[in-house]
Design a protein around this motif. Structure first.
Motif, short mmCIF file in Angstrom:
data_model
loop_
_atom_site.label_atom_id
_atom_site.label_comp_id
_atom_site.label_asym_id
_atom_site.label_seq_id
_atom_site.Cartn_x
_atom_site.Cartn_y
_atom_site.Cartn_z
N TRP A 93 0.82 -1.22 0.00
CA TRP A 93 0.00 0.00 0.00
C TRP A 93 0.86 1.27 0.00
CZ3 TRP A 93 -5.34 0.02 -0.32
CH2 TRP A 93 -5.96 -1.22 -0.21
N ARG A 94 2.11 1.14 0.38
CA ARG A 94 3.10 2.23 0.34
C ARG A 94 2.66 3.46 1.14
NH1 ARG A 94 6.48 -0.03 0.74
NH2 ARG A 94 7.90 1.67 0.30
N ILE A 95 2.47 3.27 2.44
CA ILE A 95 2.19 4.39 3.33
C ILE A 95 3.19 4.39 4.48
CG2 ILE A 95 0.56 5.40 4.98
CD1 ILE A 95 -0.28 5.90 2.16
N GLY A 96 3.98 5.45 4.53
CA GLY A 96 4.90 5.68 5.64
C GLY A 96 4.68 7.08 6.15
N PHE A 97 5.42 7.44 7.19
CA PHE A 97 5.37 8.83 7.64
C PHE A 97 6.66 9.23 8.32
CE2 PHE A 97 3.62 6.56 11.30
CZ PHE A 97 2.64 5.75 10.74
N ALA A 98 7.01 10.49 8.12
CA ALA A 98 8.15 11.11 8.79
C ALA A 98 7.61 12.11 9.80
CB ALA A 98 9.05 11.81 7.78
N MET A 99 8.14 12.07 11.01
CA MET A 99 7.72 13.00 12.06
C MET A 99 8.94 13.73 12.59
SD MET A 99 5.08 10.39 13.98
CE MET A 99 6.25 9.04 13.80
N ALA A 100 8.84 15.05 12.63
CA ALA A 100 9.98 15.87 13.04
C ALA A 100 9.48 17.24 13.50
CB ALA A 100 10.95 16.04 11.88
N PRO A 101 10.27 17.96 14.30
CA PRO A 101 9.90 19.32 14.67
C PRO A 101 9.64 20.17 13.43
CG PRO A 101 11.79 18.58 15.94
CD PRO A 101 11.55 17.54 14.89
N ALA A 102 8.75 21.11 13.54
CA ALA A 102 8.29 21.88 12.38
C ALA A 102 9.42 22.45 11.51
CB ALA A 102 7.34 22.99 12.83
N PRO A 103 10.47 23.05 12.07
CA PRO A 103 11.52 23.60 11.20
C PRO A 103 12.21 22.55 10.33
CG PRO A 103 11.71 24.48 13.42
CD PRO A 103 10.73 23.37 13.49
#
Length: 314
Positions: free
Chosen positions: A163-173
């Motif tokens: 399905w090719r769903i990932g996510f990157a999470m990081a501080p806004a800047p």
């Protein structure tokens, strides 16, 4: 992520949905690296890190983890730090070994890095498959959130690889710079896949727990069979891999894997696929039915009996 791991990120400007975790890793390196930037990676490890670091102009620097049960340590990282170090990659649970870093080990790494101008890419794609302890993210360590990019997705935890769903999470800047790469790379992950992932994350929590229990049962079975075959292997804490040594056969990892598939029709990955530090090992996956695992182990055992040198007669 907040419910599962205590991670707090704003959906509006700190989370980027990507075309699989692989895109999240690639676009992160392209956003934070420049020509000559050094990235410390444990070895043996998933080969995609080295390739994407090089494509971004960076230099992979491997830390040999063979003497520490394939776990990267604070002392190991410190040994490889230079003025050019830009990022540390943590992958826990690990591909190919299945070994995890516990909270104490992560906090020691955090203590080393807290006052250094170095990013941390924490690949936590297998975090939903930790069996004997709770997963702990380095982004939860004091003062580390502001320099950490957490990578995750639904491929492993929800068996949604295609399905090719990932996510990157990081501080806004940081997320803002990563987003610049993302929007000119894939624009967005497929909306059909996004709706499927949304349903998986919000409606199928019980299914994930059931799947995790099934994986644990399979891990225990394959581990016990491997030990009974005489393979030297440490019981993994997570993911769905074993990484046994086949050094006693005196075959190179690639030769072992090629002969095994030709002679017994069993596929394993040679350890050298995960850097030079994987020589002498193979990766076994237990992400299939118990029936197939039983048959696969029977064939592997038969193959080992043929290729393992017999003790010389006295």
């Amino acid at each position: 992520m907040n419910r599962q791991y205590g991670l707090s990120y704003r959906a509006e400007d700190e989370v980027i949905v990507t075309t699989g975790a692989s895109e999240a890793i690639d676009m992160t390196f392209r956003a934070i690296l420049e020509e000559g930037s050094e990235v410390i990676i444990s070895g043996p490890i998933y080969p995609g890190y080295e390739s994407t670091v090089k494509l971004s102009g960076g230099v992979p620097v491997y830390a040999d983890t063979r003497e520490t049960n394939f776990k990267i340590t604070a002392a190991m990282i410190e040994k490889h730090l230079t003025d050019h170090t830009r990022c540390i990659v943590l992958c826990s649970p690990s591909n190919p070994t299945g070994y995890t870093l516990d909270k104490e080990e992560i906090l020691k790494i955090a203590e080393l890095l807290v006052n250094r101008d170095i990013f941390i890419l924490s690949d936590e794609i297998y975090s939903g498959l930790v069996y004997d302890r709770e997963h702990y993210s380095i982004a939860n360590a004091p003062e580390l959130r502001e320099k950490t990019i957490v990578i995750n997705g639904v491929s492993k935890s929800h068996s949604m690889t295609g399905w090719r769903i990932g996510f990157a999470m990081a501080p806004a800047p940081i997320a803002a710079e990563i987003l610049k790469v993302h929007i000119f790379n894939t624009v967005c992950a497929g909306t059909i896949s996004q709706y499927a992932a949304l349903a998986a994350l919000t409606e199928e929590i019980g299914e994930v727990a059931m799947m995790k229990a099934a994986y644990k049962k399979r891990r225990d079975y394959v581990y016990e069979r491997a030990i009974a075959m005489g393979l030297e292997v440490i019981k993994p804490d997570g993911a769905f891999y074993l990484f046994p040594s086949i050094k006693h056969t005196r075959l190179a990892s690639l030769d072992f894997a090629l002969r095994l598939i030709e002679e017994e029709k069993v596929a394993v990955v040679p350890g050298t696929a995960f850097s030079e530090f994987g020589e002498g090992y193979i990766r076994l996956s237990y992400a299939c039915s118990m029936e197939k695992l039983e048959e696969g182990c029977n064939r592997l055992e038969r193959f080992l009996e043929r290729v393992t040198p017999k003790p010389a007669l006295q």
